[in-house]
Scaffold this motif. Sequence first.
Motif, short mmCIF file in Angstrom:
data_model
loop_
_atom_site.label_atom_id
_atom_site.label_comp_id
_atom_site.label_asym_id
_atom_site.label_seq_id
_atom_site.Cartn_x
_atom_site.Cartn_y
_atom_site.Cartn_z
N MET A 122 0.84 -1.19 0.00
CA MET A 122 0.00 0.00 0.00
C MET A 122 0.88 1.24 0.00
N ASN A 123 0.57 2.23 -0.86
CA ASN A 123 1.42 3.40 -0.94
C ASN A 123 1.06 4.42 0.13
N ASN A 124 1.91 5.44 0.24
CA ASN A 124 1.73 6.44 1.30
C ASN A 124 0.42 7.21 1.15
N TRP A 125 0.00 7.46 -0.10
CA TRP A 125 -1.24 8.19 -0.31
C TRP A 125 -2.43 7.39 0.21
N ASN A 126 -2.48 6.10 -0.10
CA ASN A 126 -3.58 5.29 0.40
C ASN A 126 -3.55 5.18 1.92
N GLN A 127 -2.37 5.07 2.49
CA GLN A 127 -2.27 5.06 3.95
C GLN A 127 -2.79 6.36 4.54
N PHE A 128 -2.46 7.47 3.90
CA PHE A 128 -2.95 8.77 4.34
C PHE A 128 -4.48 8.80 4.30
N LEU A 129 -5.08 8.28 3.23
CA LEU A 129 -6.54 8.30 3.11
C LEU A 129 -7.20 7.42 4.16
N LEU A 130 -6.59 6.29 4.46
CA LEU A 130 -7.15 5.44 5.51
C LEU A 130 -7.19 6.17 6.85
N LEU A 131 -6.19 6.96 7.10
CA LEU A 131 -6.18 7.75 8.34
C LEU A 131 -7.25 8.84 8.33
N GLN A 132 -7.69 9.22 7.13
CA GLN A 132 -8.75 10.23 7.02
C GLN A 132 -10.14 9.59 7.06
N GLY A 133 -10.22 8.26 7.22
CA GLY A 133 -11.51 7.59 7.32
C GLY A 133 -11.96 6.88 6.07
N ALA A 134 -11.08 6.73 5.08
CA ALA A 134 -11.48 6.06 3.85
C ALA A 134 -11.72 4.57 4.08
N ARG A 135 -12.68 4.04 3.33
CA ARG A 135 -12.89 2.60 3.29
C ARG A 135 -12.35 2.09 1.95
N ALA A 136 -11.45 1.11 2.03
CA ALA A 136 -10.75 0.66 0.83
C ALA A 136 -10.56 -0.84 0.87
N SER A 137 -10.36 -1.42 -0.30
CA SER A 137 -9.96 -2.82 -0.44
C SER A 137 -9.09 -2.93 -1.68
N ASP A 138 -8.09 -3.78 -1.61
CA ASP A 138 -7.15 -3.98 -2.73
C ASP A 138 -6.55 -2.66 -3.19
N GLY A 139 -6.32 -1.74 -2.26
CA GLY A 139 -5.71 -0.46 -2.59
C GLY A 139 -6.63 0.52 -3.29
N ARG A 140 -7.93 0.25 -3.31
CA ARG A 140 -8.88 1.12 -4.02
C ARG A 140 -9.88 1.69 -3.03
N VAL A 141 -10.01 2.99 -3.04
CA VAL A 141 -10.87 3.69 -2.09
C VAL A 141 -12.30 3.70 -2.62
#
Length: 360
Positions: A1-20
Amino acid sequence: MNNWNQFLLLQGARASDGRVHDFGAALSADDLAAGFVAPITDLGLIAASGDDAASFLHSQLTNDVEHLGGAEARLAGYCSPKGRLMASFLIWRNDTSIFLQLPRDIQPPLQKRLQMFILRAKAKLHDATGDSANAVILGLGGAKAEAILANCFGALPGAPYAKLEQAAHGTLIRVADAFGAPRYQWLMSAETAQAVWPTLAASLAKGGNDAWRLAEVHAGVPQIGSGTQEQFVPQMVNFELLGGVNFKKGCYPGQEIVARSQYLGKLKRRTTLVTIAGTDAQAGAKAGDEVFAVADPAQPCGMIVNAAPNGMGGVDALVEMKLSAIEQGTAETGGVRLGSAQGAPLRFLAMPYILDALDL
């Protein structure tokens, strides 16, 4: 998982397979109309470079690539020899490359297929999805988005499919309008995205791929994916109405059939906008699913091109179907149904542009 996706998860994003997918709940059309920002994580990017890149793509795609300007973007299709769309692209260029944007799940085989036909042309293709300048794509739209973007870019693209680039901020492409307001794709580095996200998220509803697909559906813009490859001649999905086909350019795979569909005979199929209520519809309505007219239940009258959760417990979709079924469906609620003549009814909505084959 890249830093941008990690950042989005911290913002409350729901994701699977690296896709928000979303930030806790699906956005509705009303949410999108008010103003939204959506990380787009399910699109890939092919870059073509070299002296012959433009002429090579010009010979392969439905639109004019040789005269594509640096301040514009275009839709284009890639057809089989039978004239059926294998992919649809948003294309644009910069000083060094021509970019083709398409669903990430079909990018590898499409890129491999295009590579086969380069032969002696001075052109190279590479996967540009992870390049730093394009590492993040944000989709924005609705009433509030324009003013917020203007604070970053100053003057904005003045019409759909206009484009601008700024070294400090990245690439901004205005795409087809929806909900009476402009929509934009903003491509940028992950560092820029993390810097601008707090400002965007403070004023706009936060969505993900589902929100962007819902906006595309309401803009009437089809996208060919794995479930619909080689199902449609471009006109069946209104592609020429959106400027995605140039009938004056030279040959490309399937060109004769596409031209024949345009100039000989009468067009018998189009794509229109519908909503399908209920949780069963949300679970089952997806690209490639068939729809049936109650008046002729023995065979399907059409197919879902694109679908997205509508935030109201159902799905909104672009559906390709026989003109007779569209006419019946607009006149009679429940005249067309999902999956079978006993399935969930389709309720027809107004398209954002005129279907010139119909008198609706």
